[in-house]
Motif scaffolding. Structure first.
Motif, mmCIF file in Angstrom:
data_model
loop_
_atom_site.group_PDB
_atom_site.id
_atom_site.type_symbol
_atom_site.label_atom_id
_atom_site.label_comp_id
_atom_site.label_asym_id
_atom_site.label_seq_id
_atom_site.Cartn_x
_atom_site.Cartn_y
_atom_site.Cartn_z
ATOM 1 N N ALA B 58 34.618 38.504 42.544
ATOM 2 C CA ALA B 58 33.225 38.852 42.245
ATOM 3 C C ALA B 58 32.822 40.141 42.965
ATOM 4 O O ALA B 58 32.107 40.982 42.408
ATOM 5 C CB ALA B 58 32.300 37.704 42.651
ATOM 6 N N LEU B 63 29.831 41.905 40.907
ATOM 7 C CA LEU B 63 28.958 40.788 40.553
ATOM 8 C C LEU B 63 28.253 40.272 41.785
ATOM 9 O O LEU B 63 27.241 39.604 41.707
ATOM 10 C CB LEU B 63 29.791 39.648 39.951
ATOM 11 C CG LEU B 63 29.931 39.575 38.432
ATOM 12 C CD1 LEU B 63 30.790 38.380 38.056
ATOM 13 C CD2 LEU B 63 28.579 39.480 37.751
ATOM 14 N N ASP B 64 28.851 40.564 42.923
ATOM 15 C CA ASP B 64 28.304 40.110 44.195
ATOM 16 C C ASP B 64 28.339 41.313 45.142
ATOM 17 O O ASP B 64 29.043 42.289 44.892
ATOM 18 C CB ASP B 64 29.169 38.958 44.735
ATOM 19 C CG ASP B 64 28.460 38.184 45.823
ATOM 20 O OD1 ASP B 64 27.258 38.472 46.069
ATOM 21 O OD2 ASP B 64 29.097 37.300 46.439
ATOM 22 N N ALA B 74 35.890 52.784 40.359
ATOM 23 C CA ALA B 74 35.978 54.035 39.602
ATOM 24 C C ALA B 74 35.228 55.157 40.310
ATOM 25 O O ALA B 74 34.545 55.965 39.694
ATOM 26 C CB ALA B 74 35.435 53.839 38.183
ATOM 27 N N MET B 81 23.961 50.096 45.958
ATOM 28 C CA MET B 81 23.306 50.331 44.671
ATOM 29 C C MET B 81 22.221 49.313 44.357
ATOM 30 O O MET B 81 22.256 48.179 44.830
ATOM 31 C CB MET B 81 24.356 50.259 43.550
ATOM 32 C CG MET B 81 25.155 51.532 43.382
ATOM 33 S SD MET B 81 26.196 51.357 41.924
ATOM 34 C CE MET B 81 26.930 52.974 41.870
ATOM 35 N N ASP B 83 20.290 46.849 41.572
ATOM 36 C CA ASP B 83 20.839 45.942 40.555
ATOM 37 C C ASP B 83 21.105 46.692 39.254
ATOM 38 O O ASP B 83 22.104 46.467 38.591
ATOM 39 C CB ASP B 83 19.853 44.782 40.327
ATOM 40 C CG ASP B 83 20.317 43.861 39.212
ATOM 41 O OD1 ASP B 83 21.470 43.390 39.288
ATOM 42 O OD2 ASP B 83 19.543 43.627 38.265
ATOM 43 N N SER B 87 24.750 46.962 37.758
ATOM 44 C CA SER B 87 24.977 46.390 36.425
ATOM 45 C C SER B 87 25.622 47.415 35.506
ATOM 46 O O SER B 87 26.489 47.090 34.698
ATOM 47 C CB SER B 87 23.650 45.918 35.822
ATOM 48 O OG SER B 87 23.084 44.908 36.628
ATOM 49 N N ALA B 88 25.220 48.669 35.666
ATOM 50 C CA ALA B 88 25.792 49.729 34.834
ATOM 51 C C ALA B 88 27.271 49.911 35.149
ATOM 52 O O ALA B 88 28.095 50.152 34.257
ATOM 53 C CB ALA B 88 25.041 51.032 35.061
ATOM 54 N N VAL B 89 27.640 49.781 36.444
ATOM 55 C CA VAL B 89 29.049 49.890 36.828
ATOM 56 C C VAL B 89 29.845 48.779 36.155
ATOM 57 O O VAL B 89 30.926 49.016 35.598
ATOM 58 C CB VAL B 89 29.197 49.837 38.369
ATOM 59 C CG1 VAL B 89 30.658 49.632 38.768
ATOM 60 C CG2 VAL B 89 28.645 51.116 38.992
ATOM 61 N N ARG B 90 29.282 47.560 36.151
ATOM 62 C CA ARG B 90 29.972 46.449 35.473
ATOM 63 C C ARG B 90 30.114 46.747 33.988
ATOM 64 O O ARG B 90 31.149 46.528 33.381
ATOM 65 C CB ARG B 90 29.181 45.141 35.648
ATOM 66 C CG ARG B 90 29.169 44.585 37.048
ATOM 67 C CD ARG B 90 28.738 43.126 37.055
ATOM 68 N NE ARG B 90 27.398 42.907 36.526
ATOM 69 C CZ ARG B 90 26.291 42.958 37.259
ATOM 70 N NH1 ARG B 90 26.361 43.217 38.556
ATOM 71 N NH2 ARG B 90 25.123 42.747 36.712
ATOM 72 N N ALA B 91 29.008 47.241 33.400
ATOM 73 C CA ALA B 91 29.015 47.464 31.951
ATOM 74 C C ALA B 91 30.037 48.531 31.558
ATOM 75 O O ALA B 91 30.677 48.413 30.522
ATOM 76 C CB ALA B 91 27.615 47.858 31.476
ATOM 77 N N PHE B 93 32.634 50.089 33.691
ATOM 78 C CA PHE B 93 33.949 50.237 34.314
ATOM 79 C C PHE B 93 34.708 48.929 34.486
ATOM 80 O O PHE B 93 35.880 48.955 34.820
ATOM 81 C CB PHE B 93 33.808 50.914 35.681
ATOM 82 C CG PHE B 93 33.166 52.273 35.599
ATOM 83 C CD1 PHE B 93 33.809 53.300 34.902
ATOM 84 C CD2 PHE B 93 31.947 52.528 36.196
ATOM 85 C CE1 PHE B 93 33.230 54.558 34.817
ATOM 86 C CE2 PHE B 93 31.361 53.777 36.113
ATOM 87 C CZ PHE B 93 31.998 54.797 35.420
ATOM 88 N N PHE B 96 35.480 41.506 32.436
ATOM 89 C CA PHE B 96 35.782 40.205 33.040
ATOM 90 C C PHE B 96 36.402 39.259 32.014
ATOM 91 O O PHE B 96 36.012 39.236 30.849
ATOM 92 C CB PHE B 96 34.495 39.536 33.550
ATOM 93 C CG PHE B 96 33.950 40.145 34.811
ATOM 94 C CD1 PHE B 96 34.398 39.699 36.055
ATOM 95 C CD2 PHE B 96 32.998 41.155 34.764
ATOM 96 C CE1 PHE B 96 33.894 40.251 37.223
ATOM 97 C CE2 PHE B 96 32.487 41.707 35.930
ATOM 98 C CZ PHE B 96 32.937 41.253 37.157
ATOM 99 N N PHE B 98 37.275 35.050 31.946
ATOM 100 C CA PHE B 98 37.063 33.834 32.734
ATOM 101 C C PHE B 98 37.925 32.687 32.220
ATOM 102 O O PHE B 98 38.335 32.670 31.064
ATOM 103 C CB PHE B 98 35.593 33.405 32.662
ATOM 104 C CG PHE B 98 34.641 34.478 33.092
ATOM 105 C CD1 PHE B 98 34.404 34.703 34.436
ATOM 106 C CD2 PHE B 98 33.988 35.263 32.155
ATOM 107 C CE1 PHE B 98 33.530 35.706 34.827
ATOM 108 C CE2 PHE B 98 33.116 36.251 32.542
ATOM 109 C CZ PHE B 98 32.881 36.471 33.882
ATOM 110 N N GLN B 100 36.899 29.720 31.537
ATOM 111 C CA GLN B 100 36.203 28.962 30.478
ATOM 112 C C GLN B 100 35.826 29.841 29.290
ATOM 113 O O GLN B 100 34.983 29.473 28.498
ATOM 114 C CB GLN B 100 34.920 28.321 31.023
ATOM 115 C CG GLN B 100 35.035 27.589 32.333
ATOM 116 C CD GLN B 100 34.716 28.486 33.519
ATOM 117 O OE1 GLN B 100 35.205 29.619 33.621
ATOM 118 N NE2 GLN B 100 33.901 27.989 34.421
#
Lengths: 424, 253
Positions: B58, B63-64, B74, B81, B83, B87-91, B93, B96, B98, B100
């Protein structure tokens, strides 16, 4: 894919969700729980329908009552002389009709003039003088009937030609008591079947009068139903001995409803500038006010119920959202992982609330409008529903929905992504 | 890894990262971890349950947020940063995957994959066409309109991989991607992830399956939130020797 990214240490633009996509996301969220969404929307719809129906029914009712009262004479103001100490009614000045007609809000003036007090109307010349049936005999001009809003059930006004002839128009009750119905009589007086014309005339004072017309019942104009009305020119020529007197015993005015109070205040000085205290002015608006108060108390009661229904609808939406947030933790976590910001999540749930309550509001308004339509058709009333309610009520529904969804949406946004993903 | 990948750019860099949970007596789930992952690398993150693998994953994916230390994805330090930027970095670069799957049951395969681009501000038409391409890339080009319930477990996980790849991330993080699959489907998903790495994306796979971990180029063993070992082996050697012996080490402990 194969390309290697340069290490840019600079800023990243915040993640973004297009507005259209936010709406799409909300809609797909609703579709994924369609039954529950419909039910929670229904709660709002029922309350908005109730509100719309109340508004429409009371507006239609009020319009109907007003139209009815106007037709009945709520906008008629009657001016009479104050009865003197000797019991004799005074007369209004002969200038009064012209003066009153000059007032801008007065649409028409009808003048009622007296005939000698000993003149009574009878079925024929054989009826004993005492059996006058309490009928009133008075003289009017041919425009009188239209001015007081009276309609003819049979026959017609004596008209300009009959104004100076021994002809009468009978009030509804007067015609019944005198046994005149005018059935079978051609309005032009031509009678091919040879019906006995004696039945269509009455004995007034000491002469026969032809009955030219019979009025429909009109209780709002006091005394009209029991009146026997003859032409004022005839009275002038044959009945009045004192030609200087005005003989005016009342003026009946049709007044524009919105100016009723102003006109009433100015009437007495206009009718008799030298002795305004000898003039009595009727107050028809008291009746309107009474009816309006009755209407309002009903509306308050049902509006209270609708407010309770709206509260229940709001609780329904809040409940749906609270459950959705619990159920969809996995989805929340996934969306955060895909780059959703906390406020993207909050926005998604709030938009769902807006859609649910907005649809409920629009459907409810339409249902309420249908109820009003059916009810007014059945009651034979005019359909009145203020158009602003089409925007206002769904708007109220949306506000209620947003308030209900605010807490669950904020809670959804606050769930840490890692926690949300564990729940899935 | 081959020589050229050593020259490859660093996609993920953790420096002295710690993360604690709990109240009165905080538990250090991740304790002073430093590591780098380069483009094209595929890394197994192993350890017993409670060793801090998922927490570390995470942190790697923004995410954490770490209590201490720096996480650079990257080239972007996500530690300080907001949120919105994290969030943009997750979107942009990070992708995920999982255990499930987390596919939305009311959406079709291609719609699920398109979700991977939703928060980048890409328009719907582009999202859809790129999602279709991504599904073809994972071998599900014929399954675009299928609902998750109409797909096998292995297919569902491949849809999830396609969703992770659709944004062409620099880094793919997979948390027990084969945990819910039978061994054949699981092997298929692992082959898929290896081919992703082969195209230059950094891949980190959390797993407790020794066989899977053993098949990957690099293995980081975590214990009580600390890195116990970090070994990189030549693929060829690993293939030849079965289990293989370490030839290169990139430890940071």
């Amino acid at each position: 894919m194969g390309e290697l990214r340069a290490s840019t240490g600079g800023c990243v633009a915040p993640s973004r969700l297009r507005h259209i996509d936010a709406w799409r996301t909300a809609l797909s969220g609703i579709r994924s729980r369609s039954t529950r969404s419909v039910l929670s929307s229904l709660g709002i719809a029922v309350s908005i329908a109730a509100l719309t129906a109340i508004l429409g029914l009371s507006a239609s009712n009020q319009a109907d009552v007003l139209a009815d009262l106007d037709a009945q004479g709520a906008n008629l103001v009657v001016v009479t002389p104050v009865v003197g100490v000797d019991g004799d009614a005074a007369e209004l000045p002969s200038s009064a009709p012209a003066m009153v007609a000059r007032m801008p809000a007065v649409e028409s003036v009808a003048v009622l003039r007296s005939v000698p007090r000993e003149m009574h109307a009878y079925r024929n010349d054989l009826v004993p003088a005492g059996e006058s049936n309490g009928l009133t005999v008075a003289a009017v001009d041919p425009g009188y009937f239209a001015a007081v809003g009276a309609e003819f059930g049979a026959g017609e006004s004596f008209g300009e030609a009959g104004r100076a002839l021994p002809e009468v128009v009978l009030g509804h009750e007067a015609a019944r008591l005198l046994g005149v119905d005018l059935l079978g009589v051609d309005p032009l007086g031509v009678d091919p079947l040879g019906v006995d014309h004696a039945a269509q005339r009455i004995w007034v004072g000491s002469e026969w009068y032809a009955v030219s017309g019979i009025l429909d019942p009109r209780p709002r104009v006091a005394g009209l139903d029991t009146s026997v009305l003859l032409g004022d020119a005839w009275a002038e020529q044959r009945l009045w001995s004192d030609h200087d007197a005005s003989h005016i015993i009342s003026l009946t005015m049709r007044v524009r409803a919105e100016s009723l109070d102003t006109v009433r205040r100015m009437l007495a000085p206009t009718v008799d500038p030298s002795n305004p205290r000898t003039v009595s002015v009727s107050n028809p608006s008291a009746l309107v006010a009474t009816r309006a108060i009755v209407d309002d108390s009903m509306s308050v009661l049902v509006a209270g119920l609708a407010a309770v229904a709206l509260l229940v609808g709001a609780i329904g939406i809040a409940n749906t959202m609270v459950v959705a947030v619990l159920e969809r933790r996995g989805e929340i976590g996934l969306r955060r992982a895909l780059g959703a910001r906390a406020n993207h999540i909050a926005r998604q749930f709030l938009l769902e609330c807006i859609v649910l309550s907005g649809v409920g509001g629009i459907v409810g308004w339409a249902a309420g409008a249908v109820v009003v339509g059916v009810a007014t058709t059945v009651n034979g009333q005019v359909f009145v529903l203020p158009l602003a309610s089409a925007a206002l009520f769904p708007g109220v529904a949306v506000i209620v929905g947003v308030l209900a969804g605010l807490q669950p949406a904020t809670r959804a946004a606050r769930v840490p992504p890692t926690t949300a993903l564990k729940a899935g | 890894m081959t020589g050229e990948s050593l020259e490859a750019e660093t996609v993920l860099e953790l420096a002295g990262v710690s993360r604690s949970f709990g109240g009165a007596v905080p538990v250090r789930a991740v304790d002073d971890v430093s590591l780098t992952v380069r483009a094209g690398e595929i890394v197994a993150l192993v350890g017993s349950s409670g060793s801090g693998k998922s927490t570390l994953l995470a942190l790697m994916g923004a995410l954490d947020v770490a209590d201490l230390g720096a996480v650079r994805i990257a080239g972007h330090d996500v530690s300080g940063m907001t949120d919105a930027h994290r969030s943009a970095v997750r979107a942009r670069f990070v992708g995920f995957v999982f255990q499930q799957f987390f596919l939305l049951p009311t959406l079709s395969a291609v719609e699920n994959v398109a979700l991977g681009l939703l928060y980048t501000g890409t328009d719907a038409r582009t999202r859809r066409s790129r999602a279709a391409l991504a599904l073809e890339r994972v071998g599900l080009g014929a399954r675009l309109a299928h609902r998750p319930s109409q797909l096998s477990g292995g297919e569902q996980q491949r849809v999830a991989v396609a969703r992770a790849l659709v944004g062409e991330p620099s880094l793919v993080l997979a948390d027990e991607p084969t945990g819910a699959l039978d061994s054949v489907s699981g092997a298929g998903v692992m082959r898929l992830l290896q081919s992703v790495a082969g195209r230059g994306t950094a891949v980190v796979v959390v797993t407790h399956d020794r066989e899977i971990a053993g098949a990957l180029d690099r293995r980081i063993v975590l214990s009580d939130g600390r890195i116990l070992s970090d070994e990189t082996r030549r693929v060829a050697a690993a293939h030849a020797a079965g289990v293989g012996s370490p030839s290169e080490t990139e430890g940071h402990v």
